[in-house]
Design a protein around this motif. Structure first.
Motif, PDB file in Angstrom:
ATOM      1  N   ASN A 197     -79.865 -22.575   3.757  1.00 44.21           N
ATOM      2  CA  ASN A 197     -80.046 -20.577   3.580  1.00 44.21           C
ATOM      3  C   ASN A 197     -79.978 -19.728   4.768  1.00 44.21           C
ATOM      4  O   ASN A 197     -80.526 -18.476   4.896  1.00 44.21           O
ATOM      5  CB  ASN A 197     -81.815 -20.868   4.149  1.00 44.21           C
ATOM      6  CG  ASN A 197     -82.224 -21.252   2.458  1.00 44.21           C
ATOM      7  OD1 ASN A 197     -82.080 -21.365   1.109  1.00 44.21           O
ATOM      8  ND2 ASN A 197     -83.692 -21.756   2.944  1.00 44.21           N
ATOM      9  N   ASN A 198     -79.431 -20.650   5.797  1.00 42.57           N
ATOM     10  CA  ASN A 198     -78.759 -19.277   6.814  1.00 42.57           C
ATOM     11  C   ASN A 198     -77.529 -18.044   6.571  1.00 42.57           C
ATOM     12  O   ASN A 198     -76.336 -18.492   5.299  1.00 42.57           O
ATOM     13  CB  ASN A 198     -77.649 -20.057   7.405  1.00 42.57           C
ATOM     14  CG  ASN A 198     -77.343 -19.594   9.028  1.00 42.57           C
ATOM     15  OD1 ASN A 198     -77.327 -18.375   9.000  1.00 42.57           O
ATOM     16  ND2 ASN A 198     -77.544 -20.137  10.299  1.00 42.57           N
ATOM     17  N   PHE A 199     -78.372 -17.588   6.479  1.00 38.65           N
ATOM     18  CA  PHE A 199     -76.887 -16.142   5.882  1.00 38.65           C
ATOM     19  C   PHE A 199     -76.523 -15.523   6.828  1.00 38.65           C
ATOM     20  O   PHE A 199     -75.721 -14.834   7.094  1.00 38.65           O
ATOM     21  CB  PHE A 199     -78.574 -14.745   5.371  1.00 38.65           C
ATOM     22  CG  PHE A 199     -77.695 -13.324   5.120  1.00 38.65           C
ATOM     23  CD1 PHE A 199     -76.653 -13.777   3.825  1.00 38.65           C
ATOM     24  CD2 PHE A 199     -77.971 -12.447   5.630  1.00 38.65           C
ATOM     25  CE1 PHE A 199     -76.529 -12.120   3.386  1.00 38.65           C
ATOM     26  CE2 PHE A 199     -77.266 -11.209   5.274  1.00 38.65           C
ATOM     27  CZ  PHE A 199     -76.215 -11.023   4.232  1.00 38.65           C
ATOM     28  N   PHE A 200     -77.317 -14.757   8.337  1.00 40.87           N
ATOM     29  CA  PHE A 200     -76.469 -13.601   9.109  1.00 40.87           C
ATOM     30  C   PHE A 200     -75.384 -14.282  10.238  1.00 40.87           C
ATOM     31  O   PHE A 200     -74.651 -14.226   9.754  1.00 40.87           O
ATOM     32  CB  PHE A 200     -77.655 -13.658  10.404  1.00 40.87           C
ATOM     33  CG  PHE A 200     -77.227 -12.345  11.436  1.00 40.87           C
ATOM     34  CD1 PHE A 200     -76.928 -11.258  10.453  1.00 40.87           C
ATOM     35  CD2 PHE A 200     -77.214 -12.361  12.420  1.00 40.87           C
ATOM     36  CE1 PHE A 200     -76.264 -10.080  11.214  1.00 40.87           C
ATOM     37  CE2 PHE A 200     -76.863 -12.220  13.545  1.00 40.87           C
ATOM     38  CZ  PHE A 200     -76.774 -10.299  12.589  1.00 40.87           C
ATOM     39  N   LEU A 201     -74.967 -16.119  10.005  1.00 37.07           N
ATOM     40  CA  LEU A 201     -73.656 -16.424  10.710  1.00 37.07           C
ATOM     41  C   LEU A 201     -73.179 -16.938   9.093  1.00 37.07           C
ATOM     42  O   LEU A 201     -71.872 -16.246  10.233  1.00 37.07           O
ATOM     43  CB  LEU A 201     -74.416 -17.895  10.691  1.00 37.07           C
ATOM     44  CG  LEU A 201     -73.254 -18.793  12.000  1.00 37.07           C
ATOM     45  CD1 LEU A 201     -73.399 -18.181  13.013  1.00 37.07           C
ATOM     46  CD2 LEU A 201     -74.364 -20.280  11.904  1.00 37.07           C
ATOM     47  N   PRO A 202     -73.000 -17.250   8.554  1.00 44.20           N
ATOM     48  CA  PRO A 202     -71.539 -16.695   8.011  1.00 44.20           C
ATOM     49  C   PRO A 202     -71.109 -15.630   7.438  1.00 44.20           C
ATOM     50  O   PRO A 202     -70.231 -15.082   7.625  1.00 44.20           O
ATOM     51  CB  PRO A 202     -72.195 -17.774   6.014  1.00 44.20           C
ATOM     52  CG  PRO A 202     -73.322 -18.095   6.237  1.00 44.20           C
ATOM     53  CD  PRO A 202     -74.144 -17.699   7.304  1.00 44.20           C
ATOM     54  N   GLN A 215     -75.788 -17.649  -0.371  1.00 47.09           N
ATOM     55  CA  GLN A 215     -76.613 -16.718   0.149  1.00 47.09           C
ATOM     56  C   GLN A 215     -76.568 -15.810   0.087  1.00 47.09           C
ATOM     57  O   GLN A 215     -76.651 -13.902   0.238  1.00 47.09           O
ATOM     58  CB  GLN A 215     -77.296 -17.569   1.845  1.00 47.09           C
ATOM     59  CG  GLN A 215     -77.915 -18.521   1.380  1.00 47.09           C
ATOM     60  CD  GLN A 215     -79.131 -18.977  -0.004  1.00 47.09           C
ATOM     61  OE1 GLN A 215     -79.844 -17.765   0.083  1.00 47.09           O
ATOM     62  NE2 GLN A 215     -79.429 -19.582  -0.548  1.00 47.09           N
ATOM     63  N   VAL A 216     -74.803 -15.969   0.936  1.00 50.19           N
ATOM     64  CA  VAL A 216     -74.363 -13.994   1.372  1.00 50.19           C
ATOM     65  C   VAL A 216     -73.511 -13.789   0.105  1.00 50.19           C
ATOM     66  O   VAL A 216     -73.370 -12.088   0.268  1.00 50.19           O
ATOM     67  CB  VAL A 216     -73.225 -14.383   2.427  1.00 50.19           C
ATOM     68  CG1 VAL A 216     -72.595 -13.313   2.767  1.00 50.19           C
ATOM     69  CG2 VAL A 216     -73.368 -15.418   3.801  1.00 50.19           C
ATOM     70  N   LEU A 221     -73.400  -9.863  -5.722  1.00 53.93           N
ATOM     71  CA  LEU A 221     -74.322  -9.298  -6.662  1.00 53.93           C
ATOM     72  C   LEU A 221     -75.218  -8.456  -7.201  1.00 53.93           C
ATOM     73  O   LEU A 221     -75.373  -7.326  -7.829  1.00 53.93           O
ATOM     74  CB  LEU A 221     -75.040 -10.957  -7.095  1.00 53.93           C
ATOM     75  CG  LEU A 221     -74.364 -12.249  -8.102  1.00 53.93           C
ATOM     76  CD1 LEU A 221     -75.043 -13.130  -7.968  1.00 53.93           C
ATOM     77  CD2 LEU A 221     -73.574 -11.664  -8.809  1.00 53.93           C
ATOM     78  N   LEU A 222     -75.966  -8.313  -5.408  1.00 52.64           N
ATOM     79  CA  LEU A 222     -76.725  -7.092  -5.856  1.00 52.64           C
ATOM     80  C   LEU A 222     -76.411  -5.598  -5.440  1.00 52.64           C
ATOM     81  O   LEU A 222     -76.632  -5.311  -6.315  1.00 52.64           O
ATOM     82  CB  LEU A 222     -78.053  -7.615  -4.138  1.00 52.64           C
ATOM     83  CG  LEU A 222     -78.881  -6.195  -3.482  1.00 52.64           C
ATOM     84  CD1 LEU A 222     -79.875  -6.691  -5.421  1.00 52.64           C
ATOM     85  CD2 LEU A 222     -79.740  -6.777  -3.009  1.00 52.64           C
TER      86      LEU A 222
END
Length: 276
Positions: A197-202, A215-216, A221-222
């Motif tokens: 669920n990690n988003f910010f790091l990658p 997650q990124v 897609l958005l």
């Protein structure tokens, strides 16, 4: 009160699952809690995995690589570290334990910038290791293991193994580690969920979308959904039912891991509750 909280969390989840079975028109003008059709679900699946020539498949593969790679390093380094803090004596042991507790209190996002500067200095930015290595740093798992080994492993059993001629590494691998299966499973579950669920790091470490985890990738897609970004209308646009399906797909691995490992999770959560 409990019913209110259940409805608060359950209603959006039910809507999300049903949205994956509908067309855009059914989603906007139809009954929000009606089931669409399996044909529409298949169409949404095809559109999702055709997005940017199969980018979603690559993102899922990247997420698996990062999450499992970091998990392996976490278990190899974190479990012995917790054992050492709990059952061995060495210089600065208490200091290391205090530092572990302090680092647990620091938000992960606060560490991203210094980690980025360090990895940039050694030329790892943009590589899988720029994500795997920071994710492997899991002080909560070390502390959880420390609590278990401190409270649930009989010291007499370890002492008997040493008297029988086992070295410390053999005491750990042959005696302590097999008894710690529940806590190992618990640490593995928490680590995997956090990594997946990690988003910010990658997002910071990976400049190219080819290396994005799912997650990124959801941000792409958005950005391609006209309902959120009107300028994205075109051949590569994504409709809301497809976006809903992407959200469901992104959480499926965590759900599957939870269902498969729940017996060990329950055992791990109750481990260490009593002191021998």
């Amino acid at each position: 009160m409990v019913a209110v909280f259940v409805l608060f969390f359950a209603v959006p989840l039910v809507w999300l699952l049903l949205a994956t079975t509908k067309t855009m028109r059914d989603l906007t003008v139809g009954n929000p809690f009606s089931f669409g059709s399996l044909g529409d679900l298949a169409t949404n699946v095809d559109q999702l995995f055709a997005f940017q020539d199969g980018a979603v498949t690559s993102w899922i593969g990247n997420s698996a690589l990062y999450a499992l790679g970091a998990l392996a390093v976490t278990l190899v380094a974190g479990i012995p570290a917790g054992y050492a803090l709990a059952l061995t004596e060495f210089r600065f042991r208490r200091l290391l334990l205090v530092l572990t507790l302090i680092i647990m209190l620091i938000p992960n996002t606060a560490l991203v910038l210094p980690i980025f500067l360090e990895l940039n200095a050694v030329g790892l930015i943009g590589s899988p290791m720029s994500v795997i290595l920071p994710m492997s740093f899991f002080p909560f798992g070390v502390y959880l293991t420390y609590i278990y080994f401190s409270t649930s492993i009989p010291r007499d059993l370890l002492a008997a193994a040493r008297i029988d001629g086992c070295r410390e590494f053999q005491v750990f691998t042959r005696i302590a580690l097999p008894l710690a299966t529940p806590i190992v499973a618990l640490v593995a579950f928490f680590s995997f969920v956090q990594n997946w669920n990690n988003f910010f790091l990658p997002f910071v470490m990976l400049p190219s979308s080819d290396g994005y985890p799912v997650q990124v990738g959801l941000t792409s897609l958005l950005a391609s959904t006209p309902a959120f970004n009107p300028s994205s209308a075109g051949a590569q646009s994504v409709q809301l039912p497809t976006l809903a399906l992407a959200t469901v797909v992104s959480v499926l691995p965590v759900l599957i891991v939870f269902l498969v490992s729940q017996r060990f999770l329950v055992a791990g959560m109750t481990a260490g509750g009593t002191k021998e």
